[in-house]
Write an enzyme that holds these catalytic residues in place. Sequence first.
Site, mmCIF file in Angstrom:
data_model
loop_
_atom_site.group_PDB
_atom_site.id
_atom_site.type_symbol
_atom_site.label_atom_id
_atom_site.label_comp_id
_atom_site.label_asym_id
_atom_site.label_seq_id
_atom_site.Cartn_x
_atom_site.Cartn_y
_atom_site.Cartn_z
ATOM 1 N N GLU A 73 0.903 -1.294 -0.053
ATOM 2 C CA GLU A 73 -0.023 -0.093 -0.005
ATOM 3 C C GLU A 73 0.910 1.114 -0.141
ATOM 4 O OE1 GLU A 73 -2.476 0.709 3.374
ATOM 5 O OE2 GLU A 73 -3.471 2.254 2.332
ATOM 6 N N GLU A 92 5.273 9.191 11.488
ATOM 7 C CA GLU A 92 5.947 8.627 12.616
ATOM 8 C C GLU A 92 6.240 7.163 12.372
ATOM 9 O OE1 GLU A 92 3.467 10.715 12.619
ATOM 10 O OE2 GLU A 92 4.383 12.616 13.148
#
Length: 278
Positions: free
Chosen positions: A93, A246
């Site tokens: 993805e 992050e």
Amino acid sequence: MVNDQKVWNTSAHHAQFGMLLARTDWDAPKHQGLSYLVLPMHQPGVLVRPLRQMNGHASFNEVFLTDARTPRDYVVGAVGEGWPAARMTLAHERRFTSMWGGPSVSGPGRAVKEAKAEAAENYAPYVWYPQRAGRADLLIERARANGLAGDPVVRQEIARVLSLQRASAWTAERARVARETGRPPGAEGSIGKLAASQLARASARAHALIARSSGMLSGEDAPLNGVVTEVLISVPAVSIAGGTDEIQHNILAENVLGLPREPGPGRNVPFRETLRNT
Ligand SMILES: Cc1cc2nc3c(=O)[nH]c(=O)nc-3n(C[C@H](O)[C@H](O)[C@H](O)COP(=O)(O)OP(=O)(O)OC[C@H]3O[C@@H](n4cnc5c(N)ncnc54)[C@H](O)[C@@H]3O)c2cc1C
């Protein structure tokens, strides 16, 4: 039977199947006891509610599962061992997110024409995806249109964006070559995802600098019929969708650089004893 709720499901409103990671063993540690299921979406236990975004489009959904069922042979891999399959799906993805470009077939034949028509219909809810990628391609034209092509600060910002874009294209190229030689998705996915997010934000910043207050207008009166405004409000999605920046940093630190794992609760304790939101 599966029960729960999940938000932000892209395309769930026209999907025939969903991919679902379900907890099937509460006594296993958190990365075990998960099963990867193919979920038929058209069944009474699945309720799909579209979300309207602040840019006016509706590409995402909230999905409620109430005693939803999936056939026994729709389990991907073994029961309780869904985590590796889920990681592989996410790696693909990420690559897709950073390479998003919409339909790219070309040629004169009927098959190509039909494929293009089908792709155009499928991609209709995502017409804003180029905008969320920052539309760096419009920066020079916008600077000229606003009489700012000679402004040193604007020129510097545009140069910065275009260099980032060039470097990020090389990373995408490396990923493409790796795929062609049969390597599974690796660090390029996370690097590409981060680069796409950095590029989109830098481009949006440059657009804001060039558009000034007209960047707050929408509709026909706005620059490029609102495309610049759409860029400014769509770009934040890139840093979240497909895994946040992050999390990409953590993946690169732990899996590529081999840095110590982030301390986290419950790596080796039964999931039912792990601290979590309830
Ligand atoms: C536009 C868009 C499309 C999406 N499409 C889909 C989809 O099609 N299918 C789907 O399943 N999901 C989809 N999502 C959901 C998306 O994958 C999640 O929103 C995303 O992975 C972040 O997870 P979260 O929302 O649970 O945030 P959280 O995990 O709750 O994170 C909240 C914040 O904490 C930070 N954080 C969390 N953990 C750590 C950590 N260990 N170290 C450092 N910082 C941390 C995150 O970076 C973030 O800033 C989509 C989201 C968006 C915005």
